[in-house]
Scaffold this active site. Structure first.
Site, PDB file in Angstrom:
ATOM      1  N   SER A 171     -40.655 -14.333 -57.952  1.00 41.51           N
ATOM      2  CA  SER A 171     -41.054 -15.737 -57.854  1.00 41.51           C
ATOM      3  C   SER A 171     -42.568 -15.898 -57.688  1.00 41.51           C
ATOM      4  O   SER A 171     -43.329 -15.614 -58.610  1.00 41.51           O
ATOM      5  CB  SER A 171     -40.288 -16.399 -56.710  1.00 41.51           C
ATOM      6  OG  SER A 171     -40.396 -17.792 -56.758  1.00 41.51           O
ATOM      7  N   ASP A 224     -52.844 -11.960 -66.899  1.00 37.92           N
ATOM      8  CA  ASP A 224     -53.162 -12.755 -68.088  1.00 37.92           C
ATOM      9  C   ASP A 224     -54.644 -13.096 -68.184  1.00 37.92           C
ATOM     10  O   ASP A 224     -55.207 -13.153 -69.281  1.00 37.92           O
ATOM     11  CB  ASP A 224     -52.333 -14.039 -68.107  1.00 37.92           C
ATOM     12  CG  ASP A 224     -50.858 -13.775 -68.347  1.00 37.92           C
ATOM     13  OD1 ASP A 224     -50.523 -12.668 -68.806  1.00 37.92           O
ATOM     14  OD2 ASP A 224     -50.034 -14.655 -68.057  1.00 37.92           O
ATOM     15  N   LYS A 270     -37.607 -13.668 -61.726  1.00 42.68           N
ATOM     16  CA  LYS A 270     -37.225 -15.030 -61.333  1.00 42.68           C
ATOM     17  C   LYS A 270     -38.273 -15.998 -61.861  1.00 42.68           C
ATOM     18  O   LYS A 270     -39.361 -16.101 -61.318  1.00 42.68           O
ATOM     19  CB  LYS A 270     -37.115 -15.142 -59.816  1.00 42.68           C
ATOM     20  CG  LYS A 270     -36.749 -16.543 -59.332  1.00 42.68           C
ATOM     21  CD  LYS A 270     -36.710 -16.602 -57.822  1.00 42.68           C
ATOM     22  CE  LYS A 270     -36.448 -18.021 -57.334  1.00 42.68           C
ATOM     23  NZ  LYS A 270     -37.552 -18.944 -57.641  1.00 42.68           N
TER      24      LYS A 270
END
Length: 736
Positions: A506, A517, A531
Site C-alpha cells: 500500500s 519512477d 495492493k
C-alpha cells in the site's frame, strides 16, 4: 430521519458531496429504533453479569455460556454496511445469492479455518443461512449468524473438554502415525469419532513438541491444560460485538480483500495504531494464563515515570479514580482489561498487580497512575548510521526503519502543533543525518503494511520536493486525479535507497514506486505485496442522526485504485525492485495475487512529471557490483543457505507423531542449526535471525525477559540483507 451515505470523493478528497439511501433502508432503521431503549438495557445487563462471571481462575471455573443476540445498533450497522458496499465500493458487487455463498464460506473460514471444530452435519444445518445472507444483511436480521456462532462455540467447548480428558491418559509414541498441519483444503469431519481422532493427533503433537524440548510429563500436562482451558474460555467469552464484527467482516472481505468492519472497540484500537498515540498509562499487555500481564512499559509514559509497573507484573483488578471499587479482571479477555485501563487524559486508574519479582504467591500491590497521552515511539521511525563499502572506501549510510505510515489525524485536525506523523519524524532524522555528514540514506520498508496515503505522498516530497505528483488515483467512474507531495523544498538531495519485501504494501508501494519512477533512488529487495487500492474509513454513526449512547463501529472500504505516475498499477504485480534479493516468502501464499477476489492489474495514461535521468544508467553497474560482492561474500552465502533451509522446513506439512522419528529429525535439525550459528559467529553476524529449535510453547508461555531481550537485540542489529543494501547505496554514492 435520513440515512446519509458519503460519496467516494468525500471520503478521500474532502469534497462536500453526499447522497442519500433509498427510503426502504431508512424505514428498516426506523423500525429497528422503536425497540432501541430495551435493547440497550439488555446489553448493560449482559456486560455486568459477564464481569461477575470472570472472577475465578481459568483452572477452576468454566465461563457461563450466555445466549447471544444482535443489538439494534448491530442491525443498523449491517444495513448501513450493505448500502455502502453495494453503492459506493470501487468494485461494486451485488448483494445477491452469489454473495451469500461467498460470505457464508468466509464466515466459516473465520470461525474454523483448520476445520477442527465443526462437523459436516453442522454445515448442513447452516444451509438455510447460506441461502439468505443477502436478505439478512439488507434487513439487519443477524440472528441466524449469531446462531451459527453459538453452535461453533458449543463445538469449541466440546473439543477442548475432550482435549482435557485426553491429557489424563498416556500417549503411545512408539507407533508410526502422522498429523497434517495444513488443513485449509481438508474436508469437514463426518463424525465425532473422526474429529476426536484429529484432536487426539493434535494434542499428541502438542505434547510431543514439549517432550522433545525436554519438559517432564507432569509439566507438559499442566502446561497444556492451562493452554486449552485458556483457549476454550477466550472463545466462550466472545460477546455479541465480536460476533457482529466477525460476520460483517466476512461480508466485507467477500467484496474486497481490504474492506473491513470495525466494532466500536476495534475502531478505537485502529485509531491507536494509525496515530501511534493513546490516552492511557503507557503499558503493553499480553495474556499469560488467566492473567493480563505487563509485557512492556512505554518509555516516557506515565507508567514508566511512576516506576510502579514492570514487565512481568500480572494484573488482578482495576479501579477507576482515587476511590472507585476495584473490579476483578482475572481471566478476563485482554481487550476488556485494556478498556478499563485506558481512559480520559488526566484521570486516575488504580491497578492491583502481582509483582513479577514476588512470584505467583507474592503479596499483591495496588498502584495509582494518572492517565496521559502516550506516544509509542518504539513503533515510530528510527535510524542508525552504518559504515558501508570497502575498508579502503567507507561511506556513512543512514538506515531509517519505517514500521508504518502513521499520522495522528485527530491531533492534526485539532490544530495541535506537535501531532505525530512519519513525515515529520523522518524530516528530523534526515536533518540530523545531514549534520553528521552521512553520504546516503536507506529507507527500510520491509514488513511495512502501509498507512496514510497523504503521508506516503509527503514523505516522498522530502526527496522529490513539492508539490509533485506522487500517485494517481482513479474512481470507479474513471475520474483520475493526482495526489501530490506537500509544497516544499527537497530535504535530502543525496543518494537514496529503498528496501522492500513481500510484506511491504500500500503506502510503502506508493513511496517505493515514486522513488523508482522519478529515478530518485534505487529500490532493493523482493517484489512487494501488490495492493493497488485506496481505502477510506468512516464511523457508521456519521450516516445517521446519533442517539445518545449509540455506537455503530466503523467501515473501511475501497473507494479508489491507485496508479504510479507512469500509469502502471501496483495491483497484484507490486513494485519490482531494481535489484532483486532472494525472498523468504512464498508468493503463492502471501500477497495480493493469493486472494481469490483480488482486483486485476491495469494501466492508465501516465501523468506529467519530471524525473531524474541520471539513475537509469547506474542500475546496471550497481547490479554488477552487487553480484560480484555476493559471489565473494561468505555472509551472503550464509543468507542463501538459511533461506533454502527455511523453505525446506516450511514446506513440510505432514509430520510424524512417533517419538523416535521426531527425535532423529530434531537431532539432525539441531546439527544443521549449530552449523548456521557457528558460521554466523565466525562471520561476526548477529544471531538474532538464526534458527531456534522448537520449544513447543504458545504465545505468552515463554520467558518474557528473554523475549524482550531478543526483541531489543533484533531492533539494534543489522541483518545480512540490510547490510548489503547499504553497500549498494554506498556504491550509488561513488557513482555520482
Amino acid at each position: 430521519m435520513k440515512l446519509k451515505v458519503l460519496a467516494t470523493a468525500l471520503a478521500l478528497l474532502a469534497t462536500s458531496a453526499c447522497v442519500y439511501a433509498d427510503s426502504e433502508a431508512l424505514n428498516r432503521i426506523e423500525r429497528l429504533e422503536q425497540s432501541q431503549s430495551t435493547q440497550h438495557q439488555l446489553v448493560v445487563q449482559n456486560s455486568n453479569s459477564s464481569a461477575d462471571a470472570s472472577k475465578a481462575p481459568a483452572s477452576l471455573k468454566k465461563p457461563e455460556k450466555k445466549a447471544l443476540e444482535p443489538t439494534v445498533d448491530q442491525a443498523k450497522a449491517a444495513i448501513i454496511v450493505a448500502n455502502i458496499l453495494t453503492r459506493f465500493e470501487y468494485d461494486k458487487k451485488p448483494l445477491d445469492e452469489n454473495m451469500s455463498q461467498a460470505v457464508f464460506k468466509e464466515y466459516l473460514k473465520m470461525m474454523d479455518p483448520a476445520k477442527m471444530y465443526l462437523l459436516q452435519s453442522d454445515i448442513n444445518e447452516f444451509e438455510p443461512v447460506r441461502q439468505n445472507i443477502h436478505t439478512m444483511l439488507m434487513t439487519g436480521r443477524l440472528a441466524p449468524a449469531f446462531a451459527m456462532f453459538e453452535k461453533y462455540r458449543d463445538r469449541v467447548e466440546q473439543r477442548f473438554d475432550h482435549a482435557l480428558a485426553l491429557l489424563d491418559k498416556p500417549f503411545n509414541f512408539d507407533i508410526e502415525e502422522s498429523f497434517n498441519l495444513d488443513r485449509k483444503k481438508a474436508e469437514w469431519a463426518s463424525s465425532d469419532e473422526q474429529i476426536n481422532d484429529l484432536w487426539r493427533k493434535r494434542i499428541k503433537n502438542d505434547y510431543l513438541r514439549l517432550k522433545l524440548a525436554g519438559s517432564k510429563d507432569s509439566v507438559i500436562v499442566e502446561k497444556l491444560k492451562k493452554r486449552y482451558i485458556n483457549n476454550r474460555n477466550q472463545i466462550m467469552r466472545m460477546n455479541g460485538e465480536d460476533v457482529a464484527e466477525m460476520f460483517l467482516n466476512a461480508y466485507g472481505n467477500s467484496t474486497d480483500p481490504h474492506t473491513s468492519y470495525y466494532s466500536p472497540s476495534s475502531a478505537k484500537n485502529f485509531d491507536v495504531q494509525i496515530s501511534l498515540s493513546v490516552d492511557g498509562i503507557g503499558a503493553v499487555l499480553q495474556k499469560r494464563d488467566e492473567y493480563g500481564q505487563i509485557r512492556e512499559v512505554v518509555p516516557g509514559g506515565p507508567a514508566a515515570k511512576s516506576g510502579q509497573l514492570n514487565p512481568g507484573d500480572r494484573i488482578v483488578a482495576v479501579g477507576q479514580g482515587e476511590s472507585g471499587p476495584m473490579e476483578d479482571v482475572v481471566d478476563w479477555r485482554l481487550d476488556d482489561i485494556v478498556k478499563l485501563i485506558r481512559g480520559k487524559r488526566g484521570t486516575t486508574v488504580r491497578i492491583e498487580i502481582i509483582p513479577a519479582e514476588r512470584g505467583m504467591e507474592g503479596k499483591h500491590t495496588t498502584v495509582s497512575i494518572v492517565r496521559q497521552k502516550v506516544t509509542m515511539e518504539d513503533q515510530a521511525a528510527r535510524y542508525r548510521i552504518y559504515e558501508a563499502g570497502t575498508d579502503a572506501n567507507k561511506r556513512k549510510v543512514g538506515i531509517i526503519t519505517i514500521p508504518s505510515f502513521y499520522e495522528d489525524f485527530d491531533a492534526k485536525a485539532r490544530g495541535e502543533s506537535n501531532y505525530k506523523s512519519v513525515t515529520r519524524d523522518v524530516r528530523v532524522i534526515l536533518e540530523k543525518l545531514d549534520k553528521e555528514g552521512v553520504d546516503g540514506v536507506l529507507l527500510d520498508l520491509r514488513n511495512n503494511g502501509g498507512g496514510s496515503l497523504s503521508e506516503a505522498a509527503n514523505l516522498s516530497g522530502l526527496f522529490l520536493g513539492g508539490p509533485n505528483p506522487i500517485v494517481q488515483v482513479s474512481t470507479a467512474e474513471g475520474t483520475t486525479s493526482n495526489v501530490r507531495s506537500a509544497t516544499g523544498k527537497i530535504v535530502w538531495n543525496k543518494p537514496v535507497g529503498v528496501m522492500v519485501n513481500r510484506i511491504s504494501a500500500s503506502a510503502s508501494e506508493i513511496f517505493a514506486a515514486a522513488i523508482q519512477d522519478y529515478g530518485r533512488g534505487v529500490v532493493i529487495g523482493d517484489p512487494t505485496w501488490g495492493k493497488g487500492s485506496v481505502q477510506t474509513i468512516r464511523g457508521l454513526d456519521e450516516f445517521l442522526r446519533r442517539h445518545e449512547g449509540e455506537e455503530l463501529g466503523s467501515l473501511k472500504w475501497t473507494i479508489q485504485k491507485f496508479f504510479r505516475v507512469n500509469g502502471s498499477s501496483t495491483q497484484e504485480k507490486g513494485v519490482v525492485p531494481d535489484i532483486v534479493f532472494p525472498s523468504a516468502f512464498d508468493p503463492t501464499e502471501l500477497g495480493e495475487s493469493s486472494y481469490e477476489n483480488a482486483m486485476p492489474w491495469s494501466k492508465i495514461a501516465p501523468t506529467r512529471y519530471s524525473g531524474y535521468d541520471t539513475l537509469a544508467d547506474k542500475i546496471g553497474p550497481l547490479k554488477t557490483m552487487h553480484e560480484q560482492r555476493a559471489q565473494q561474500s561468505d555472509s551472503w552465502k550464509l543468507l542463501l543457505d538459511e533461506l533454502a533451509y527455511a523453505r525446506k522446513t516450511s514446506d513440510k506439512k505432514v509430520i510424524s507423531l512417533r517419538y523416535a522419528t521426531r527425535l532423529d529429525e530434531r537431532e539432525k535439525m539441531s546439527a544443521e542449526q549449530s552449523q548456521f550459528e557457528e558460521r554466523r559467529k565466525k562471520l561476526g553476524e548477529s544471531d538474532v535471525n538464526s534458527f531456534r529449535l522448537d520449544d513447543g510453547l504458545a504465545a505468552g508461555e515463554g520467558n518474557l525477559t528473554q523475549e524482550l531481550a531478543d526483541e531489543k537485540k533484533r531492533k539494534e542489529s543489522l541483518d545480512i540483507a540490510i547490510k548489503e543494501a547499504a553497500n549498494i547505496v554506498a556504491d550509488l554514492v561513488d557513482q555520482k
